[in-house]
Design an enzyme around this catalytic site. Structure first.
Site, mmCIF file in Angstrom:
data_model
loop_
_atom_site.group_PDB
_atom_site.id
_atom_site.type_symbol
_atom_site.label_atom_id
_atom_site.label_comp_id
_atom_site.label_asym_id
_atom_site.label_seq_id
_atom_site.Cartn_x
_atom_site.Cartn_y
_atom_site.Cartn_z
ATOM 1 N N GLY A 1 0.785 -1.279 0.086
ATOM 2 C CA GLY A 1 0.022 0.056 0.105
ATOM 3 C C GLY A 1 1.000 1.145 -0.014
ATOM 4 O O GLY A 1 2.136 1.122 0.365
ATOM 5 N N GLN B 1 3.155 10.078 1.014
ATOM 6 C CA GLN B 1 4.517 9.328 1.199
ATOM 7 C C GLN B 1 5.271 9.857 0.005
ATOM 8 O O GLN B 1 6.555 9.675 -0.057
ATOM 9 C CB GLN B 1 4.153 8.095 1.246
ATOM 10 C CG GLN B 1 3.730 7.347 2.656
ATOM 11 C CD GLN B 1 3.556 5.757 2.583
ATOM 12 O OE1 GLN B 1 2.517 5.281 1.993
ATOM 13 N NE2 GLN B 1 4.525 5.112 3.079
ATOM 14 N N CYS C 1 6.419 -0.347 6.785
ATOM 15 C CA CYS C 1 6.117 0.866 6.278
ATOM 16 C C CYS C 1 7.328 1.219 5.283
ATOM 17 O O CYS C 1 8.302 1.441 5.730
ATOM 18 C CB CYS C 1 5.700 1.930 7.065
ATOM 19 S SG CYS C 1 5.118 3.656 6.144
ATOM 20 N N LEU C 2 6.857 1.566 4.078
ATOM 21 C CA LEU C 2 7.898 2.127 3.053
ATOM 22 C C LEU C 2 8.683 3.623 3.642
ATOM 23 O O LEU C 2 9.631 3.806 3.099
ATOM 24 C CB LEU C 2 7.429 2.448 1.797
ATOM 25 C CG LEU C 2 6.801 1.179 0.980
ATOM 26 C CD1 LEU C 2 6.107 1.505 -0.345
ATOM 27 C CD2 LEU C 2 7.814 0.233 0.825
ATOM 28 N N HIS D 1 -3.752 1.391 7.967
ATOM 29 C CA HIS D 1 -2.406 1.783 8.314
ATOM 30 C C HIS D 1 -2.504 3.052 6.895
ATOM 31 O O HIS D 1 -1.802 3.997 7.153
ATOM 32 C CB HIS D 1 -1.640 0.771 7.713
ATOM 33 C CG HIS D 1 0.003 1.066 7.437
ATOM 34 N ND1 HIS D 1 0.962 0.583 8.433
ATOM 35 C CD2 HIS D 1 0.542 1.812 6.668
ATOM 36 C CE1 HIS D 1 2.267 0.960 8.115
ATOM 37 N NE2 HIS D 1 1.803 1.935 6.862
ATOM 38 N N GLU D 2 -2.872 2.575 5.839
ATOM 39 C CA GLU D 2 -2.779 3.582 4.681
ATOM 40 C C GLU D 2 -3.697 4.972 5.057
ATOM 41 O O GLU D 2 -2.919 5.954 4.818
ATOM 42 C CB GLU D 2 -3.205 3.033 3.245
ATOM 43 C CG GLU D 2 -2.172 1.857 2.825
ATOM 44 C CD GLU D 2 -0.874 2.306 3.029
ATOM 45 O OE1 GLU D 2 -0.442 3.375 2.928
ATOM 46 O OE2 GLU D 2 0.036 0.991 3.156
ATOM 47 N N HIS E 1 -1.790 7.532 7.258
ATOM 48 C CA HIS E 1 -0.959 8.704 6.629
ATOM 49 C C HIS E 1 -1.822 9.769 6.074
ATOM 50 O O HIS E 1 -1.007 11.021 6.325
ATOM 51 C CB HIS E 1 -0.330 8.043 5.234
ATOM 52 C CG HIS E 1 0.711 6.842 5.629
ATOM 53 N ND1 HIS E 1 1.943 7.178 6.048
ATOM 54 C CD2 HIS E 1 0.632 5.579 5.293
ATOM 55 C CE1 HIS E 1 2.695 6.100 6.257
ATOM 56 N NE2 HIS E 1 2.273 4.937 5.733
HETATM 57 NI NI NI Z 1 3.037 3.137 5.570
#
Ligand code: NI
Length: 176
Positions: free
Chosen positions: A47, A52, A98-99, A140-141, A144
């Protein structure tokens, strides 16, 4: 389509509350969503949220394309201006990465069940019930979009560590 660089924790832009998308089906929006998908795939993420890659808009992408074995559990979705509702209080703990927080994992409590609504790229309404992994990824997404990174939700810091130390034999997990 362009692979964009992913902001890492510490960048103040990750802490902003993103603004809603107002115009659907525009070339700019299509390009942005394509870039998000390309970036997510190139980083082996499940995701990605627009903030991000430095775009303060309420857009998330997640999941796997139809035809891949994981698609049934988590279908590829573009979700714009999402709203989450929780039909039950029940939570469960599971690992997240997480990226924007590369190389680390933590166990995070999330609601087990979720109903989410929002819009597609062309402005059609989406309404879905999700549970388990699907519900976790969406929570989670969407966090953000409100400037929340998963480490802010850690309850037990003993379950926080480096991916390759936590899962030394799991090469796939280590590469994420
Ligand atoms: Ni993340």
């Amino acid at each position: 389509m362009t692979v964009r660089s992913v902001l890492r924790m510490g960048d103040p832009r990750l802490l902003d509350v993103a603004r809603p998308v107002e115009g659907f089906d525009t070339p700019e929006l299509r390009r942005l969503v394509c870039d998000m998908k390309e970036t997510m795939l190139s980083e082996n993420g499940v995701g990605l949220a627009a903030p991000q890659i430095g775009e303060s808009l309420r857009i998330v992408v997640f999941g796997f394309d139809a035809g891949s074995p994981e698609a049934e559990e988590l279908p590829y979705t573009v979700l714009i201006n999402p709203v989450l509702a929780f039909p039950s209080e029940e939570t469960e703990d599971d690992w997240e990465g997480c990226l924007s927080v590369p190389g680390l994992r933590a166990k995070i409590p999330r609601r087990v069940r979720l109903r989410y609504t929002g819009f597609t790229l062309s402005g059609e309404r989406i309404e879905r019930d999700a549970e388990g992994f699907h519900a976790r990824v969406v929570q989670h997404e969407c966090d953000h979009l409100d400037g929340i990174l998963y480490p802010m939700r850690i309850v037990d810091f003993r379950s926080f560590g480096y991916t390759d130390v936590l899962f030394p034999k799991d090469e796939e997990a280590s590469s994420r």
